[in-house]
Design an enzyme around this catalytic site. Sequence first.
Site, PDB file in Angstrom:
ATOM      1  N   TYR A 217      -4.524 -11.525 -14.626  1.00 34.42           N
ATOM      2  CA  TYR A 217      -4.044 -12.687 -13.757  1.00 34.42           C
ATOM      3  C   TYR A 217      -5.142 -13.472 -13.305  1.00 34.42           C
ATOM      4  O   TYR A 217      -6.276 -12.983 -12.960  1.00 34.42           O
ATOM      5  CB  TYR A 217      -3.312 -12.328 -12.590  1.00 34.42           C
ATOM      6  CG  TYR A 217      -1.894 -11.729 -12.616  1.00 34.42           C
ATOM      7  CD1 TYR A 217      -0.945 -12.501 -13.149  1.00 34.42           C
ATOM      8  CD2 TYR A 217      -1.361 -10.455 -12.387  1.00 34.42           C
ATOM      9  CE1 TYR A 217       0.497 -11.965 -13.503  1.00 34.42           C
ATOM     10  CE2 TYR A 217      -0.073 -10.318 -12.619  1.00 34.42           C
ATOM     11  CZ  TYR A 217       0.683 -10.905 -13.122  1.00 34.42           C
ATOM     12  OH  TYR A 217       2.097 -10.466 -13.408  1.00 34.42           O
TER      13      TYR A 217
ATOM     14  N   LYS B 119      -0.511  15.946   7.449  1.00 34.25           N
ATOM     15  CA  LYS B 119       0.315  14.482   7.860  1.00 34.25           C
ATOM     16  C   LYS B 119       0.109  13.355   6.454  1.00 34.25           C
ATOM     17  O   LYS B 119      -0.614  13.797   5.583  1.00 34.25           O
ATOM     18  CB  LYS B 119      -0.630  14.012   9.193  1.00 34.25           C
ATOM     19  CG  LYS B 119      -2.049  13.737   8.775  1.00 34.25           C
ATOM     20  CD  LYS B 119      -2.690  13.200  10.077  1.00 34.25           C
ATOM     21  CE  LYS B 119      -4.281  13.102   9.731  1.00 34.25           C
ATOM     22  NZ  LYS B 119      -4.920  12.895  10.826  1.00 34.25           N
TER      23      LYS B 119
ATOM     24  N   MET C 298       0.203  -5.356 -10.351  1.00 29.73           N
ATOM     25  CA  MET C 298       1.287  -4.294  -9.577  1.00 29.73           C
ATOM     26  C   MET C 298       1.343  -2.964 -10.437  1.00 29.73           C
ATOM     27  O   MET C 298       1.304  -1.762  -9.751  1.00 29.73           O
ATOM     28  CB  MET C 298       2.675  -4.947  -9.365  1.00 29.73           C
ATOM     29  CG  MET C 298       3.442  -4.100  -8.336  1.00 29.73           C
ATOM     30  SD  MET C 298       5.045  -4.660  -8.124  1.00 29.73           S
ATOM     31  CE  MET C 298       4.863  -6.152  -7.441  1.00 29.73           C
TER      32      MET C 298
ATOM     33  N   ARG D 250      -8.636   6.688  21.395  1.00 34.83           N
ATOM     34  CA  ARG D 250      -7.669   6.353  20.675  1.00 34.83           C
ATOM     35  C   ARG D 250      -6.483   6.566  21.501  1.00 34.83           C
ATOM     36  O   ARG D 250      -5.680   5.744  22.038  1.00 34.83           O
ATOM     37  CB  ARG D 250      -7.715   6.883  19.194  1.00 34.83           C
ATOM     38  CG  ARG D 250      -6.704   6.669  18.254  1.00 34.83           C
ATOM     39  CD  ARG D 250      -7.007   7.050  16.779  1.00 34.83           C
ATOM     40  NE  ARG D 250      -7.027   8.467  16.806  1.00 34.83           N
ATOM     41  CZ  ARG D 250      -7.205   9.290  15.726  1.00 34.83           C
ATOM     42  NH1 ARG D 250      -7.499   8.626  14.575  1.00 34.83           N
ATOM     43  NH2 ARG D 250      -7.280  10.525  15.679  1.00 34.83           N
TER      44      ARG D 250
HETATM   45  C1  LIG Z   1      -6.007  13.914  10.975  1.00 33.67           C
HETATM   46  C2  LIG Z   1      -6.623  14.837  12.251  1.00 33.67           C
HETATM   47  C3  LIG Z   1      -7.181  15.998  11.870  1.00 33.67           C
HETATM   48  C4  LIG Z   1      -7.606  16.386  10.578  1.00 33.67           C
HETATM   49  O1  LIG Z   1      -8.970  15.860  10.102  1.00 33.67           O
HETATM   50  P1  LIG Z   1      -9.676  16.155   8.844  1.00 33.67           P
HETATM   51  O2  LIG Z   1     -11.006  15.226   8.939  1.00 33.67           O
HETATM   52  O3  LIG Z   1      -8.917  15.683   7.722  1.00 33.67           O
HETATM   53  O4  LIG Z   1     -10.016  17.381   8.718  1.00 33.67           O
HETATM   54  C5  LIG Z   1      -7.428  16.599  12.969  1.00 33.67           C
HETATM   55  N1  LIG Z   1      -7.218  16.424  14.133  1.00 33.67           N
HETATM   56  C6  LIG Z   1      -6.451  15.056  14.420  1.00 33.67           C
HETATM   57  C7  LIG Z   1      -6.013  14.715  15.733  1.00 33.67           C
HETATM   58  C8  LIG Z   1      -6.148  14.197  13.281  1.00 33.67           C
HETATM   59  O5  LIG Z   1      -5.358  13.061  13.500  1.00 33.67           O
END
Ligand SMILES: *Cc1c(COP(=O)(O)O)cnc(C)c1O
Length: 361
Positions: free
Chosen positions: A258, A33, A307, A131
């Site tokens: 800046y 991801k 930037m 969550r």
């Molecule tokens: C991002 C994520 C992971 C991976 O976690 P890491 O700590 O990066 O290994 C696993 N399960 C879910 C549901 C996640 O959102």
Amino acid sequence: MTQLNLDLKKLTHNFTTIKGRLKTTTKIMAVVKADAYGLGATALSKQLISLGADCLAVAYAHEGVSLRKIGVDCPIIVFYPQYERIDTIIDYTLEPSLFSSDFIEAFATALKQKKCVNYPAHLKCNTGLNRIGLSAPEVDDFLAKKEAFPFTLKSVYSHLGASEDPRPNTFTQKQITSFLAIKEKVEKTFSVPPLFHLLNTSGVFNYPEYQLDMVRIGIGLYGFANQIEWDHLLQPIASLSTTIVQIHSVQKGESVGYNQGWIAHKESRIGVLPLGHADGISRKFGKGVGGVWVNGKRAPIVGNVCMDMLMIDLTEIDCVPLDRAVLFDHLHTARALAEQAGTISYELMTALSPRIQRFIE
Ligand SMILES: *Cc1c(COP(=O)(O)O)cnc(C)c1O
């Protein structure tokens, strides 16, 4: 020139190190991801599949679409599917996490409209992170009605909220107990039960006995595991470096950047680097927070990060323009740099913008 180098040998090392800590039957879901944690999902996904990852995971549907478009044809799990993207998920044969009763209904309706049956899906259970996920009673509901749904349930999973914290940990233990209770119920309702999984990277190091059928590995593939002693078993695959564009002298009392973010308290040599907050180097750096490495010495970031550029103090360092400055590599880690700004390796890496060129080694 600024470059993010990705070392595939280190990726292989991390994958085999983690695999070596698991039973031979435990599957690995490689989490790519957020563009493989900011590093570049295109190159890394294919490599992870060739290393033997059983499936990939993304957060959102369009990340999965990008992978399909470069020819990735393994199962791709979407951790955080959204109602507006249900059709996209189906059109690209992505596998949703079913996280609420409403979402299950909406997805099932879309499948029926498209006359799809046995659609691969995963059940996400909330065991305390609060969550996203089904509560235990919602899981019961789903199980009671499962024959009416056009899904093939491939896996059931939950996510630990503190898997890296020292054991024993009552919060984590409660999550584990809740998940095992769900697992037992699910197993009773299927003749061929789905896979069960609970652990992310630090979970594998801290709770290997709960690896179940599969683990979900993200940050560990890229070289971190949320505790220094586990980090040492892995190798950060990314290094971020750039070249010094210009060096100039400032007199005592002159300012740099800046809003006069830094004032020279003596005659100083200031180096300018071609990367800034648009590249993902936060304005939390600067004014004495964070440093880069030039010819083996640490050069503090001074003034406000701009930037497109940032300035470093080179007064104590023998160097010339075009010398390289390292922000992080396997010695000076992204984790260490992140911690100086009060954040974590995940945030520093995922913030690295596409403007930084990636190079595969
Ligand atoms: C991002 C994520 C992971 C991976 O976690 P890491 O700590 O990066 O290994 C696993 N399960 C879910 C549901 C996640 O959102």
